[in-house]
Design a protein around this motif. Structure first.
Motif, PDB file in Angstrom:
ATOM      1  N   PHE A  31       0.835  -1.196   0.000  1.00 37.20           N
ATOM      2  CA  PHE A  31       0.000   0.000   0.000  1.00 37.20           C
ATOM      3  C   PHE A  31       0.869   1.244   0.000  1.00 37.20           C
ATOM      4  O   PHE A  31       1.856   1.332   0.736  1.00 37.20           O
ATOM      5  N   GLY A  58      -2.468  -1.176  -3.408  1.00 35.54           N
ATOM      6  CA  GLY A  58      -3.512  -0.347  -2.822  1.00 35.54           C
ATOM      7  C   GLY A  58      -3.014   0.960  -2.255  1.00 35.54           C
ATOM      8  O   GLY A  58      -1.825   1.272  -2.277  1.00 35.54           O
ATOM      9  N   THR A  76      -7.685   4.527 -11.364  1.00 37.15           N
ATOM     10  CA  THR A  76      -7.814   3.195 -10.770  1.00 37.15           C
ATOM     11  C   THR A  76      -8.182   2.153 -11.826  1.00 37.15           C
ATOM     12  O   THR A  76      -7.688   1.021 -11.798  1.00 37.15           O
ATOM     13  N   ILE A  88      -6.604  -2.287  -4.877  1.00 38.57           N
ATOM     14  CA  ILE A  88      -7.441  -2.091  -3.693  1.00 38.57           C
ATOM     15  C   ILE A  88      -7.424  -0.596  -3.400  1.00 38.57           C
ATOM     16  O   ILE A  88      -6.357   0.003  -3.271  1.00 38.57           O
TER      17      ILE A  88
END
Length: 278
Positions: A31, A58, A76, A88
């Motif tokens: 992330f 993510g 995205t 994500i």
């Protein structure tokens, strides 16, 4: 339980290398985080997508009220197609700090909440495909007549995790309509922040009730975040398992307060290579 690690530092090339290391070490996702001014998380995650084949990609998190929702749907969606459905999206209203107000005024919490709700409406609508129309207080959308992008890979949509403040019905309802909960708790000083295990059972029960109210029956993620003690593997595993035992489906490792070092990326790589606390 699945395990992710938040990459708290590094430029895009560093993130690409760390993502490859994380995939080899057995993490389920990496992330990034979105600054108002700094390293662009989505460019870095795109670089990571090109060096990996399995690991999730993510954000923790994306301040949705700052975005035009169609721009975020484009970014995205493009990465979702490129990565084969590994995106994500973690969303929240954002922490209004000096790093934000140095560039933009704060519109106020009420307006940011309205923009958050409309942003989710439009993201979900655009990901679902055309034609899509929307009339909101802040945003209006009409179906484009040309240059419509291909469908996203993820189905029924890109998994979206949303911050929910325990005990705040509007905030928790917003999270309940998404695909995962990032729990926040009211602190003694009135601010919002992480809560200990004693408060988690209540927020999981609250979320479950709200999802039933909305008629939602599909699986749902509950996301815990902590900092694994690399010097005590057994303790790190036990702490992560304690959250799993009360309903968490993801454990995210993040070391936001690492002591200063001449090479913070090297220090972060040590965390990555230690692997998830399974």
């Amino acid at each position: 339980m699945r395990y992710g690690i938040i990459l708290t530092c590094g430029d895009a090339a560093d993130v690409a290398g760390l993502a490859r290391d994380a995939e080899d070490a057995g993490w389920d996702a990496i992330f990034g985080w979105e600054p108002v001014f700094g390293v662009d998380a989505w460019v870095a995650l795109t670089a990571a997508a090109m060096t990996t084949s399995r690991i999730g990609l993510g954000t923790m998190l994306t301040p949705l009220p700052r975005w035009k929702p169609w721009d975020l749907a484009s970014v995205t969606g493009t990465l979702d197609r490129l990565s084969g459905g590994r995106v994500i999206l973690g969303v929240g209203m954002g922490a209004v700090t000096q790093s934000w107000t140095a560039f933009e005024p704060d519109q106020g919490r009420a307006v940011r909440a309205e923009l958050m709700d409309e942003g989710l409406d439009i993201l979900f609508g655009l990901w679902a495909g055309q034609p899509f129309r929307y009339d909101g207080r802040h945003h209006t959308v009409r179906p484009p007549e040309a240059m419509v992008p291909p469908p996203i890979v993820s189905r029924p949509r890109i998994p979206t995790w949303c911050v929910g403040l325990a005990g705040a019905r509007r905030s928790m309802l917003r999270a309940a309509r998404c695909d995962g909960l990032l729990p926040n708790f009211r602190q003694d000083d009135g601010s919002a922040g992480p809560g200990d295990l004693r408060r988690w059972a209540d927020v999981v029960a609250e979320l479950t009730a709200l999802r039933a109210e909305l008629g939602r029956t599909e699986p749902f993620d509950v996301v815990a975040e902590g900092t694994a003690d690399l010097s005590d593997r057994a303790r790190a595993v036990s702490e992560a398992q304690a959250y799993a035992d009360i309903g968490a489906t993801w454990w995210l490792d993040a070391d936001w307060t690492a002591p200063p070092t001449d090479d913070p990326v090297a220090a972060l790589r040590q965390r990555v290579l230690a692997g998830p606390p399974r």
